[in-house]
Design a protein around this motif. Structure first.
Motif, PDB file in Angstrom:
ATOM      1  N   LEU A 102       0.834  -1.207   0.000  1.00 28.93           N
ATOM      2  CA  LEU A 102       0.000   0.000   0.000  1.00 28.93           C
ATOM      3  C   LEU A 102       0.867   1.255   0.000  1.00 28.93           C
ATOM      4  O   LEU A 102       0.547   2.237  -0.681  1.00 28.93           O
ATOM      5  CB  LEU A 102      -0.933   0.003   1.209  1.00 28.93           C
ATOM      6  CG  LEU A 102      -2.049  -1.032   1.194  1.00 28.93           C
ATOM      7  CD1 LEU A 102      -2.641  -1.204   2.587  1.00 28.93           C
ATOM      8  CD2 LEU A 102      -3.145  -0.625   0.224  1.00 28.93           C
ATOM      9  N   GLU A 103       1.957   1.200   0.734  1.00 33.88           N
ATOM     10  CA  GLU A 103       2.849   2.357   0.822  1.00 33.88           C
ATOM     11  C   GLU A 103       3.430   2.668  -0.548  1.00 33.88           C
ATOM     12  O   GLU A 103       3.536   3.820  -0.937  1.00 33.88           O
ATOM     13  CB  GLU A 103       3.964   2.045   1.817  1.00 33.88           C
ATOM     14  CG  GLU A 103       4.503   3.263   2.532  1.00 33.88           C
ATOM     15  CD  GLU A 103       5.320   2.836   3.731  1.00 33.88           C
ATOM     16  OE1 GLU A 103       5.005   3.289   4.828  1.00 33.88           O
ATOM     17  OE2 GLU A 103       6.269   2.035   3.571  1.00 33.88           O
ATOM     18  N   ARG A 104       3.786   1.601  -1.268  1.00 33.86           N
ATOM     19  CA  ARG A 104       4.375   1.777  -2.601  1.00 33.86           C
ATOM     20  C   ARG A 104       3.392   2.492  -3.535  1.00 33.86           C
ATOM     21  O   ARG A 104       3.783   3.209  -4.431  1.00 33.86           O
ATOM     22  CB  ARG A 104       4.738   0.406  -3.172  1.00 33.86           C
ATOM     23  CG  ARG A 104       5.989   0.426  -4.029  1.00 33.86           C
ATOM     24  CD  ARG A 104       6.352  -0.970  -4.440  1.00 33.86           C
ATOM     25  NE  ARG A 104       6.627  -1.848  -3.325  1.00 33.86           N
ATOM     26  CZ  ARG A 104       6.365  -3.151  -3.299  1.00 33.86           C
ATOM     27  NH1 ARG A 104       5.781  -3.733  -4.313  1.00 33.86           N
ATOM     28  NH2 ARG A 104       6.659  -3.882  -2.252  1.00 33.86           N
ATOM     29  N   HIS A 105       2.108   2.250  -3.313  1.00 37.78           N
ATOM     30  CA  HIS A 105       1.088   2.853  -4.174  1.00 37.78           C
ATOM     31  C   HIS A 105       0.433   4.073  -3.530  1.00 37.78           C
ATOM     32  O   HIS A 105      -0.603   4.538  -4.005  1.00 37.78           O
ATOM     33  CB  HIS A 105       0.014   1.819  -4.523  1.00 37.78           C
ATOM     34  CG  HIS A 105       0.509   0.748  -5.426  1.00 37.78           C
ATOM     35  ND1 HIS A 105       1.208  -0.333  -4.959  1.00 37.78           N
ATOM     36  CD2 HIS A 105       0.450   0.603  -6.772  1.00 37.78           C
ATOM     37  CE1 HIS A 105       1.536  -1.113  -5.979  1.00 37.78           C
ATOM     38  NE2 HIS A 105       1.086  -0.560  -7.082  1.00 37.78           N
ATOM     39  N   GLU A 106       1.000   4.547  -2.424  1.00 39.60           N
ATOM     40  CA  GLU A 106       0.454   5.705  -1.703  1.00 39.60           C
ATOM     41  C   GLU A 106      -1.035   5.529  -1.449  1.00 39.60           C
ATOM     42  O   GLU A 106      -1.845   6.417  -1.713  1.00 39.60           O
ATOM     43  CB  GLU A 106       0.702   7.009  -2.471  1.00 39.60           C
ATOM     44  CG  GLU A 106       2.147   7.442  -2.449  1.00 39.60           C
ATOM     45  CD  GLU A 106       2.351   8.836  -2.992  1.00 39.60           C
ATOM     46  OE1 GLU A 106       1.365   9.566  -3.125  1.00 39.60           O
ATOM     47  OE2 GLU A 106       3.498   9.176  -3.285  1.00 39.60           O
ATOM     48  N   SER A 107      -1.400   4.346  -1.013  1.00 36.91           N
ATOM     49  CA  SER A 107      -2.815   4.039  -0.782  1.00 36.91           C
ATOM     50  C   SER A 107      -3.021   3.510   0.624  1.00 36.91           C
ATOM     51  O   SER A 107      -2.069   3.132   1.313  1.00 36.91           O
ATOM     52  CB  SER A 107      -3.298   2.983  -1.775  1.00 36.91           C
ATOM     53  OG  SER A 107      -3.146   3.455  -3.080  1.00 36.91           O
ATOM     54  N   GLY A 108      -4.280   3.502   1.015  1.00 37.30           N
ATOM     55  CA  GLY A 108      -4.661   2.906   2.290  1.00 37.30           C
ATOM     56  C   GLY A 108      -5.878   2.052   2.052  1.00 37.30           C
ATOM     57  O   GLY A 108      -6.571   2.209   1.055  1.00 37.30           O
ATOM     58  N   LEU A 109      -6.143   1.138   2.964  1.00 36.84           N
ATOM     59  CA  LEU A 109      -7.298   0.268   2.747  1.00 36.84           C
ATOM     60  C   LEU A 109      -8.520   0.804   3.480  1.00 36.84           C
ATOM     61  O   LEU A 109      -8.401   1.402   4.547  1.00 36.84           O
ATOM     62  CB  LEU A 109      -6.989  -1.167   3.176  1.00 36.84           C
ATOM     63  CG  LEU A 109      -6.573  -1.457   4.617  1.00 36.84           C
ATOM     64  CD1 LEU A 109      -7.788  -1.690   5.479  1.00 36.84           C
ATOM     65  CD2 LEU A 109      -5.666  -2.655   4.633  1.00 36.84           C
ATOM     66  N   ARG A 110      -9.680   0.608   2.864  1.00 38.67           N
ATOM     67  CA  ARG A 110     -10.954   0.950   3.496  1.00 38.67           C
ATOM     68  C   ARG A 110     -11.644  -0.313   3.992  1.00 38.67           C
ATOM     69  O   ARG A 110     -12.452  -0.264   4.892  1.00 38.67           O
ATOM     70  CB  ARG A 110     -11.896   1.652   2.495  1.00 38.67           C
ATOM     71  CG  ARG A 110     -11.475   3.046   2.061  1.00 38.67           C
ATOM     72  CD  ARG A 110     -11.641   4.058   3.177  1.00 38.67           C
ATOM     73  NE  ARG A 110     -12.965   4.067   3.765  1.00 38.67           N
ATOM     74  CZ  ARG A 110     -13.938   4.881   3.388  1.00 38.67           C
ATOM     75  NH1 ARG A 110     -13.736   5.734   2.424  1.00 38.67           N
ATOM     76  NH2 ARG A 110     -15.099   4.850   3.993  1.00 38.67           N
ATOM     77  N   ARG A 111     -11.317  -1.423   3.302  1.00 38.35           N
ATOM     78  CA  ARG A 111     -11.953  -2.685   3.687  1.00 38.35           C
ATOM     79  C   ARG A 111     -10.917  -3.794   3.587  1.00 38.35           C
ATOM     80  O   ARG A 111     -10.211  -3.887   2.576  1.00 38.35           O
ATOM     81  CB  ARG A 111     -13.129  -2.964   2.760  1.00 38.35           C
ATOM     82  CG  ARG A 111     -14.044  -4.052   3.259  1.00 38.35           C
ATOM     83  CD  ARG A 111     -15.318  -4.083   2.469  1.00 38.35           C
ATOM     84  NE  ARG A 111     -15.090  -4.410   1.076  1.00 38.35           N
ATOM     85  CZ  ARG A 111     -15.916  -4.093   0.097  1.00 38.35           C
ATOM     86  NH1 ARG A 111     -17.005  -3.420   0.342  1.00 38.35           N
ATOM     87  NH2 ARG A 111     -15.657  -4.433  -1.141  1.00 38.35           N
ATOM     88  N   LEU A 112     -10.839  -4.594   4.619  1.00 32.68           N
ATOM     89  CA  LEU A 112      -9.848  -5.667   4.655  1.00 32.68           C
ATOM     90  C   LEU A 112     -10.570  -6.991   4.868  1.00 32.68           C
ATOM     91  O   LEU A 112     -11.381  -7.122   5.786  1.00 32.68           O
ATOM     92  CB  LEU A 112      -8.863  -5.414   5.802  1.00 32.68           C
ATOM     93  CG  LEU A 112      -7.792  -6.472   6.015  1.00 32.68           C
ATOM     94  CD1 LEU A 112      -6.790  -6.456   4.881  1.00 32.68           C
ATOM     95  CD2 LEU A 112      -7.064  -6.240   7.328  1.00 32.68           C
TER      96      LEU A 112
END
Lengths: 489, 217
Positions: free
Chosen positions: A252-262
């Motif tokens: 996620l860090e590599r894509h500058e993203s965060g998760l909303r649902r896991l």
């Protein structure tokens, strides 16, 4: 332009452009035959790349989700199992685009901008829509409910989505149109041409159900670990989950993203799969926070004879803007950094609450454009995104001043003594208790929402009883009954 | 307003609504000072000291149209059903109060024990927010670790504006405080939704007959 597939060392046309079709080229024809028909024209021939076509169709299906939540690739048709169309369930959403035809035009225009030509069929059954999209007259064809039989009658038998050998078998006895098939006795069809013909015929006429299976949720980031032989050791499983969380964070860090649902999936040795779903209020990739939410659930996990695989899938992700860390924070930058951290911290507190109490118990207030007190606001779960329409509406909507601090819901019937039948009230009985009214302001008339249903208008009064308490009373204009609808407390 | 300056951040403040015998004090939310809570929430957000407001328990939630648009947007409602054991609500308040975000937490809780109030006071002190808890009037004599305790009573009004008498029952910073020295009559401004001291108190006269100079501060 021709797209050619090689089947059993024979080059056959898989797709042809409009110009080639005009000259008589048809899918399934040999390349030599097509060349003969297109003699003299500049010919572009491409190899049929099934996987690339599938990827493009899948991307188009995702694009089409803006028109309906239920979109599927029309699979298993065309050459070598690749899909050649999209199925969109437009039930209930067409009015948002101004009707079915306007919606179809919007889809066609959107596809044209992407560089695709499209033919669109609209019908109450998948089979009929499929048939008129490919064999109907015009780029957009609509079949009204109940008109399927008439619309399909003149189309060729291939419009029923049956195998080529069935089409050939029917053709041998001069049955070329769907109408001819409809004229045959139903009971004789399975014996002569197999079950598929009747099945497809019923699907096209809408007498047999054919659901559209929507695309699976996009799983962008997954981390998985096998535990050979399985284990029931809780510490080992916790260690694996922590490891996977670290892997997922790195992704996620590599894509500058965060998760909303896991989604956390445990594959047990006894073949039972135990899924766990975690929803967070705002995108995050903080391992510590996610672990704090997951840990109580993992501790309650029933591992059966052992867990042999653990999978973590971030099934809904969102972009987290890049944040600079480690620089000295001064002035405005300091304030901004604090605001970002504060929001993240509050969101984590809400996640903790929602994880234990349930997502339907952590709510935010959404204002609604209604003058009726009971419809002026509603509560929605905090993890649901704020609809832009609602946000704009809330900003524009006039909020009347001087509303009570507590709404009595449902309104409580009271008996009153009034100077005149329409008020003002001088005495009221709430249950068995009598109150003398010392002050009254009103009436404020709230009309009925005539566009919803017939409701009577109400005349509202603010009244003060002898103890100093203020009540919001109204009189139903039709029944002339009085109700307490709010209090200033 | 004079009294809300006493509502220090990082503390627990308890509120008791006194209803007259003619009122229906038993109905749901009958012992929550909604107007005062809304006023504190609005002022907290406007001052910039707090970024969020949390309402714990549906019986503590005021009518959103009274709360106002800005406060509604900053509000979160945690629906913890009322139960005989207040542990669940106490836990929810604890989680919110400990957040690093400055949150104003409003709640209605019954049957709080001294241990519960100590936990809430510690949570409020460790976070950056403030906790305002409405409790039934019958629990006014119970032991508590709250920093301040307040009593609210409806007051007759000759104008068309609701009024209340707000009395500070206890302040840990001023142990010798008595009822007579810290009482205010406050009035709701229907147009702004804010609570003000009525004109007679603003010009320096005592807010409540017998009250000291603090009432007009």
């Amino acid at each position: 332009m021709l797209v050619v597939a090689t089947v059993a060392q024979v080059e056959r046309v898989a797709h042809a452009c409009a110009r080639a079709c005009k000259d008589g080229v048809r899918p399934g024809m040999t390349l030599a035959h097509a060349r003969a028909l297109l003699r003299g024209a500049t010919l572009w021939v491409f190899d049929h790349d099934v996987r690339r076509e599938g990827r493009t169709l899948a991307a188009l299906a995702r694009w089409a989700e803006r028109f309906s939540p239920i979109v599927a690739v029309d699979g298993e048709r065309g050459c070598e199992g690749a899909g050649d169309g999209l199925l969109v369930d437009i039930s209930g959403g067409e009015h948002l685009f101004g009707g079915e035809i306007a919606m179809a035009a919007a889809v066609r225009d959107g596809l044209r901008l992407l560089g695709f030509a499209a033919r669109i069929g609209i019908a109450s059954s998948v089979g009929a829509a499929w048939a008129v999209a490919r064999f109907g007259k015009g780029p957009i064809v609509r079949v009204l409910a109940g008109e399927e039989r008439r619309a399909l009658a003149s189309l060729p038998v291939a419009a029923l989505r049956v195998e080529e050998n069935v089409v050939d078998a029917l053709s041998e006895v001069a049955i070329r149109c769907v109408g001819d098939v409809l004229d045959l006795p139903r009971s004789t069809l399975p014996a002569r041409y197999g079950d598929e013909l009747l099945h497809r015929l019923d699907q096209a006429l809408g007498t047999r159900e054919e659901p559209i299976v929507r695309l699976p949720d996009r799983v962008a980031f997954t981390a998985s670990r096998e535990l050979p032989g399985g284990t029931t050791n809780l510490e080992a499983i916790e260690g694996v989950v922590k490891l996977l969380l670290a892997q997922l964070r790195a992704l996620l860090e590599r894509h500058e993203s965060g998760l909303r649902r896991l989604d956390l999936i445990f594959d047990r040795l006894d073949a039972a799969m135990i899924p766990m779903r975690l929803i967070v209020t705002r995108p995050t990739r903080r391992e510590k926070h996610l672990w704090a939410l997951l840990r109580p659930r993992i501790e309650r996990l029933h591992m059966g004879f052992g867990v042999e695989r653990v999978t973590l899938a971030a099934s809904h992700i969102a972009r987290i803007p890049h944040q600079q860390e480690g620089l000295p924070r001064e002035g405005l930058q300091d304030e901004i950094a604090n605001a970002i951290e504060n929001d993240a911290s509050f969101a984590e507190s809400l996640d903790t609450l929602a994880n234990r109490l349930g997502h339907d118990r952590v709510l935010r207030i959404e204002r609604r454009a209604s003058h009726l007190p009971e419809h002026a606001a509603c509560l929605v779960p905090v993890h649901e995104p704020v609809a832009k329409l609602v946000a704009d509406e809330s900003a524009r909507w006039y909020v009347p001043a001087d509303r009570p601090s507590r709404l009595v819901s449902p309104p409580e019937a009271v008996r009153v003594l009034a100077v005149t039948p329409d008020g003002p009230v001088i005495r009221l009985w709430r249950g068995e208790r009598e109150r003398r009214v010392v002050g009254s302001v009103g009436p404020e008339r709230l009309g009925a929402a005539w566009w919803r249903r017939r409701e009577p208008a109400r005349d509202y009064f603010r009244v003060q009883d002898e103890s100093g308490r203020w009540l919001w009373l109204y009189q139903d204009r039709t029944s002339r009954e009085w109700f307490v609808h709010g209090e200033w407390m | 307003m004079a009294f809300d300056a006493q509502l220090a951040a990082g503390r627990l403040h308890e509120w008791f609504v006194d209803s007259s015998p003619s009122c229906d004090e038993d109905h749901e939310g009958g012992d929550v000072p909604f107007c005062l809570f809304c006023d504190v929430a609005r002022r907290a957000l406007v001052s910039g000291a707090f970024s969020h407001v949390a309402w714990v328990g549906m019986d503590a939630l005021p009518y959103p149209s009274h709360l106002g648009t800005a406060a509604c947007r900053a509000s979160v409602v945690v629906d913890v059903p009322p139960a005989r054991d207040p542990a669940e609500r106490v836990w929810a308040i604890d989680v919110l109060a400990r957040s690093a975000t400055p949150v104003a937490v409003f709640a209605r809780v019954e049957r709080l024990t001294l241990a519960h109030t100590r936990r809430l006071q510690l949570a409020a002190a460790s976070g950056r927010g403030v906790c305002l808890v409405a409790r039934p009037a019958r629990e006014r004599q119970s032991l508590s670790a709250a920093a301040t305790r307040w009593r609210v009573e409806p007051a007759p009004s000759s104008s068309a504006r609701p009024r209340w008498t707000v009395t500070r029952l206890r302040d840990k910073d001023q142990p010798g405080l008595t009822d007579e020295r810290a009482a205010w009559i406050v009035e709701l401004n229907g147009a702004s939704g804010l609570v003000h001291l009525p004109p007679m108190a603003r010009d320096g006269s005592p807010a409540v007959p017998g009250a000291g100079a603090r009432a007009a501060s």
